[in-house]
Design a protein around this motif. Structure first.
Motif, PDB file in Angstrom:
ATOM      1  N   VAL A  40       0.865  -1.177   0.000  1.00  0.00           N
ATOM      2  CA  VAL A  40       0.000   0.000   0.000  1.00  0.00           C
ATOM      3  C   VAL A  40       0.900   1.224   0.000  1.00  0.00           C
ATOM      4  O   VAL A  40       1.853   1.306   0.793  1.00  0.00           O
ATOM      5  CB  VAL A  40      -0.941   0.013   1.218  1.00  0.00           C
ATOM      6  CG1 VAL A  40      -1.834   1.244   1.185  1.00  0.00           C
ATOM      7  CG2 VAL A  40      -1.773  -1.267   1.264  1.00  0.00           C
ATOM      8  N   VAL A  41       0.622   2.193  -0.904  1.00  0.00           N
ATOM      9  CA  VAL A  41       1.434   3.410  -0.990  1.00  0.00           C
ATOM     10  C   VAL A  41       0.511   4.626  -0.943  1.00  0.00           C
ATOM     11  O   VAL A  41      -0.674   4.536  -1.283  1.00  0.00           O
ATOM     12  CB  VAL A  41       2.271   3.439  -2.293  1.00  0.00           C
ATOM     13  CG1 VAL A  41       3.227   2.264  -2.354  1.00  0.00           C
ATOM     14  CG2 VAL A  41       1.366   3.462  -3.523  1.00  0.00           C
ATOM     15  N   ASP A  42       1.077   5.748  -0.504  1.00  0.00           N
ATOM     16  CA  ASP A  42       0.276   6.970  -0.541  1.00  0.00           C
ATOM     17  C   ASP A  42       0.383   7.592  -1.933  1.00  0.00           C
ATOM     18  O   ASP A  42       1.053   7.071  -2.826  1.00  0.00           O
ATOM     19  CB  ASP A  42       0.712   7.946   0.555  1.00  0.00           C
ATOM     20  CG  ASP A  42       2.156   8.424   0.379  1.00  0.00           C
ATOM     21  OD1 ASP A  42       2.687   8.381  -0.751  1.00  0.00           O
ATOM     22  OD2 ASP A  42       2.745   8.870   1.386  1.00  0.00           O
ATOM     23  N   MET A  43      -0.285   8.709  -2.128  1.00  0.00           N
ATOM     24  CA  MET A  43      -0.350   9.302  -3.446  1.00  0.00           C
ATOM     25  C   MET A  43       0.944   9.988  -3.865  1.00  0.00           C
ATOM     26  O   MET A  43       1.074  10.448  -4.998  1.00  0.00           O
ATOM     27  CB  MET A  43      -1.520  10.299  -3.527  1.00  0.00           C
ATOM     28  CG  MET A  43      -2.885   9.623  -3.515  1.00  0.00           C
ATOM     29  SD  MET A  43      -3.192   8.544  -4.949  1.00  0.00           S
ATOM     30  CE  MET A  43      -2.712   6.944  -4.319  1.00  0.00           C
ATOM     31  N   ILE A  48       3.334   2.627   2.610  1.00  0.00           N
ATOM     32  CA  ILE A  48       2.628   2.631   3.889  1.00  0.00           C
ATOM     33  C   ILE A  48       2.748   1.257   4.546  1.00  0.00           C
ATOM     34  O   ILE A  48       3.002   1.150   5.741  1.00  0.00           O
ATOM     35  CB  ILE A  48       1.145   2.999   3.690  1.00  0.00           C
ATOM     36  CG1 ILE A  48       1.019   4.407   3.105  1.00  0.00           C
ATOM     37  CG2 ILE A  48       0.371   2.875   5.002  1.00  0.00           C
ATOM     38  CD1 ILE A  48      -0.401   4.781   2.727  1.00  0.00           C
ATOM     39  N   ARG A  66       9.827   1.652   3.713  1.00  0.00           N
ATOM     40  CA  ARG A  66       9.180   2.887   4.154  1.00  0.00           C
ATOM     41  C   ARG A  66      10.074   4.117   3.947  1.00  0.00           C
ATOM     42  O   ARG A  66       9.589   5.241   3.964  1.00  0.00           O
ATOM     43  CB  ARG A  66       8.792   2.768   5.631  1.00  0.00           C
ATOM     44  CG  ARG A  66       7.656   1.782   5.887  1.00  0.00           C
ATOM     45  CD  ARG A  66       7.134   1.877   7.309  1.00  0.00           C
ATOM     46  NE  ARG A  66       6.118   0.868   7.556  1.00  0.00           N
ATOM     47  CZ  ARG A  66       6.362  -0.293   8.167  1.00  0.00           C
ATOM     48  NH1 ARG A  66       7.585  -0.567   8.600  1.00  0.00           N
ATOM     49  NH2 ARG A  66       5.389  -1.165   8.345  1.00  0.00           N
ATOM     50  N   VAL A 119      -6.291   2.260  -7.278  1.00  0.00           N
ATOM     51  CA  VAL A 119      -6.351   3.367  -6.342  1.00  0.00           C
ATOM     52  C   VAL A 119      -7.649   3.289  -5.539  1.00  0.00           C
ATOM     53  O   VAL A 119      -8.693   2.881  -6.065  1.00  0.00           O
ATOM     54  CB  VAL A 119      -6.240   4.724  -7.074  1.00  0.00           C
ATOM     55  CG1 VAL A 119      -7.454   4.974  -7.947  1.00  0.00           C
ATOM     56  CG2 VAL A 119      -6.050   5.866  -6.083  1.00  0.00           C
ATOM     57  N   ARG A 128      -6.946   8.294  -2.107  1.00  0.00           N
ATOM     58  CA  ARG A 128      -6.402   8.190  -0.755  1.00  0.00           C
ATOM     59  C   ARG A 128      -5.090   7.424  -0.738  1.00  0.00           C
ATOM     60  O   ARG A 128      -4.111   7.869  -0.155  1.00  0.00           O
ATOM     61  CB  ARG A 128      -7.406   7.512   0.176  1.00  0.00           C
ATOM     62  CG  ARG A 128      -8.682   8.333   0.388  1.00  0.00           C
ATOM     63  CD  ARG A 128      -8.386   9.609   1.167  1.00  0.00           C
ATOM     64  NE  ARG A 128      -7.719   9.317   2.420  1.00  0.00           N
ATOM     65  CZ  ARG A 128      -8.330   8.934   3.536  1.00  0.00           C
ATOM     66  NH1 ARG A 128      -9.647   8.825   3.550  1.00  0.00           N
ATOM     67  NH2 ARG A 128      -7.645   8.687   4.632  1.00  0.00           N
ATOM     68  N   PHE A 129      -5.081   6.244  -1.324  1.00  0.00           N
ATOM     69  CA  PHE A 129      -3.856   5.448  -1.380  1.00  0.00           C
ATOM     70  C   PHE A 129      -3.942   4.459  -2.535  1.00  0.00           C
ATOM     71  O   PHE A 129      -5.027   4.188  -3.071  1.00  0.00           O
ATOM     72  CB  PHE A 129      -3.593   4.710  -0.052  1.00  0.00           C
ATOM     73  CG  PHE A 129      -4.730   3.858   0.432  1.00  0.00           C
ATOM     74  CD1 PHE A 129      -4.872   2.544  -0.005  1.00  0.00           C
ATOM     75  CD2 PHE A 129      -5.655   4.357   1.340  1.00  0.00           C
ATOM     76  CE1 PHE A 129      -5.915   1.763   0.442  1.00  0.00           C
ATOM     77  CE2 PHE A 129      -6.708   3.580   1.794  1.00  0.00           C
ATOM     78  CZ  PHE A 129      -6.845   2.265   1.341  1.00  0.00           C
TER      79      PHE A 129
END
Length: 594
Positions: A40-43, A48, A66, A119, A128-129
């Protein structure tokens, strides 16, 4: 572990919290226990979280991940494309994307992976992510190898004629384009020559000795023509008894020499089983001498020259020159007449039945346009439909066909007992698929005639999907939301990757008539033809769609299609296309209302 339901309202806040906690535990178990790498990654592209499989595949621990953006894992040569796709994902242009690429492990070795990125957005649609799923392609599974082998087989089928094994129109077009571009030299205006061959009196062989003997004649002619080609040349089957020879780097004299060689090799008798026969060919030649010319124009010129030679009695050769341009003027006259044909009522619809192979019932009728010209008589459909596509008239012609087919079906359903469940099939051209407002126009037509959407099947060819498969898929999904059925016509004659087919909302594949014809005769070729059909049926089953066999002309073909698991059949064995009144009398029974 079952997923904790959230379908019924909770009895208390505590119960809701317990349910949410259970669901979080369930998703965490799936996340951590998956054999597929998930992250999971942020934008901004920062990690994450990443499950154990992802860390193992990439060769980096969670703490290290991270501290780095996920784009930094890319092989430098793959970064630009991946970054572009991610930007399109964040902007909302894509909801997800999948690609094969390379990561770099910490030791610098390359890691081939299949990456799927999607996404998750909030209630207002803001991203969001991102969720990344990674398959390690270092060790392909047997299923993947079989899939790739099947895709390669379909690619070969798409580029080669199943009867002769020669390149087909698609592959010929690619090679002509390369030749006219100047080949490896990249000169932009290459020199080449095209020989357009039409076998003389081939129809007589088919009519007198049968299609099996005719097919064997075509196979032997193909072998002889291939022997005339030089390294780098292409011999292709253009369709029916027409062949093309593309001579790279050749001029007029070389083309004439090859034409003479063709006539010589065809002069020898052909042994066709217990028959001995002879064949000749009429040849049209067109030369690209380094000036700008398109492959279509070059083919048209060669075709014009061939017809010029035919008009002179056939079994001869002609080289295109500008005096043949009058053929183009005649075509322009036909175009003018076609523009007025609709308003003058010269166009009619004929209908060909599609039957169930389970019980023999007529379940649908394919609507086919026919043109009765006041001077020239019946104009062949392939001539005026091609003309309509080339001139942009196909949109108005297609709209008329759709409306008339819907009107006729509504009339039959209202008045004939046998038509209560009948459906109608309408062909959709590549140009129509790109028309803005197509979905709304289809819905309006169905509404005008009071027909349920499920009564309409729209047929499109693979070529409609190749140029912009994403846009085409969007239109098809919109049609499917309205419950209109979508059929892929002439399947196997174009090239659709399996990944593209999986994304299309199809209801059925229609096996091209050339593959159905290839099952006849009990020969090795017939066995191969049956295997091709078996492969397509297997593919259709994996996609969860039905199968229609087109061009059925013999009871042997019909029996083979039934044995191979086809759902429906269509062809002259069942019935040729018929005018509406004849179709109704033959297949729809007595009027429901006295």
């Amino acid at each position: 572990m079952p997923i904790p339901p959230l379908l019924a309202p909770p009895h208390s806040t505590d119960e809701l919290l317990r349910t949410l906690q259970q669901r979080e535990e369930w998703f965490r178990a799936v996340f951590e226990g998956s054999a597929m790498g998930i992250a999971v990654v942020d934008m901004e592209g920062r990690f994450i979280d990443a499950n154990a499989a992802f860390q193992r595949i990439i060769g980096r621990g969670a703490d290290e991940l991270r501290r780095i953006p996920f784009h930094s894992l890319n092989h430098p040569d793959d970064h630009a494309h991946e970054a572009l796709q991610f930007r399109r994902l964040v902007s909302g242009e894509l909801s997800s994307y999948q690609l094969e690429k390379r990561y770099l492990r910490p030791d610098g070795t390359e890691l081939p992976v299949r990456l799927t990125t999607s996404v998750v957005r909030d209630g207002d649609g803001r991203p969001r992510f991102g969720v990344i799923m990674v398959d390690d392609l270092t060790h392909r599974t047997r299923a993947e190898e079989e899939r790739e082998a099947l895709e390669e087989r379909l690619r070969h089928l798409a580029l080669h004629d199943p009867l002769t094994g020669l390149p087909n129109r698609v592959l010929l077009a690619e090679r002509m384009h390369a030749a006219l571009d100047g080949g490896d030299e990249g000169e932009g205006c290459g020199t080449c020559a095209v020989l357009f061959l039409d076998l003389d009196r081939f129809k007589n062989v088919n009519d007198s000795l049968g299609h099996g003997v005719g097919d064997e004649l075509l196979r032997q002619v193909a072998l002889r023509l291939a022997a005339c080609a030089r390294p780098g040349d292409t011999v292709a089957r253009f369709g029916g008894d027409e062949f093309i020879i593309l001579l790279r780097g050749a001029g007029r004299e070389q083309a004439l020499q090859v034409a003479a060689q063709v006539r010589e090799v065809l002069a020898a008798p052909l042994e066709l089983g217990s028959y001995r026969t002879y064949t000749t060919a009429t040849v049209g030649i067109a030369v690209a001498d380094g000036t700008a010319i398109s492959s279509d124009e070059l083919l048209r010129n060669a075709d014009m020259a061939m017809y010029y030679a035919k008009a002179g009695g056939g079994t001869r050769c002609a080289v295109f020159d500008r005096s043949m341009h009058r053929a183009v003027l005649e075509r322009l006259g036909l175009e003018t007449d076609l523009r007025a044909a609709l308003s003058r009522g010269e166009l009619r619809l004929f209908f060909q039945p599609i039957v169930s192979l389970e019980n023999g019932a007529v379940v649908a009728a394919e609507a086919l346009a026919r043109w009765e010209h006041p001077v020239h008589g019946r104009v062949p459909p392939d001539r005026f439909i091609t003309l309509a596509e080339d001139t942009g008239l196909i949109a108005s012609l297609g709209a008329w066909v759709l409306n008339e087919a819907a009107r006729q079906l509504a009339e039959w359903r209202a008045t004939l007992a046998g038509a209560a469940a009948l459906e109608v099939s309408v062909n959709l051209s590549p140009r129509q698929l790109k028309e803005p407002g197509l979905v709304e126009a289809v819905a309006a037509t169905l509404g005008e005639h009071g027909l349920p959407a499920a009564a309409l099947k729209l047929e499109l060819t693979e070529s409609s999907l190749v140029e912009d498969s994403a846009a085409a898929a969007g239109v098809l999904r919109a049609l499917k939301k309205r419950e209109v059925q979508v059929y892929l016509d002439d399947f196997g004659t174009g090239y659709s990757s399996l990944s593209t087919l999986h994304r299309l909302p199809l209801d059925a594949l229609k096996i091209d008539r050339s593959f159905v014809a290839g099952m006849d005769g009990g020969t090795t070729g017939a066995h191969k033809g049956a295997e091709i059909v078996r492969t397509i049926v297997s593919l259709a089953r994996s996609l969860g769609v039905r199968v229609v066999g087109e061009g059925v002309e013999t009871s042997e073909q019909l029996a083979a299609l039934r044995a191979l698991g086809c759902d429906f059949a269509q062809g002259y064995l069942i019935s040729p296309p018929l005018p509406p009144d004849e179709f109704a009398a033959a297949f729809l029974g007595a009027p429901a209302v006295p």
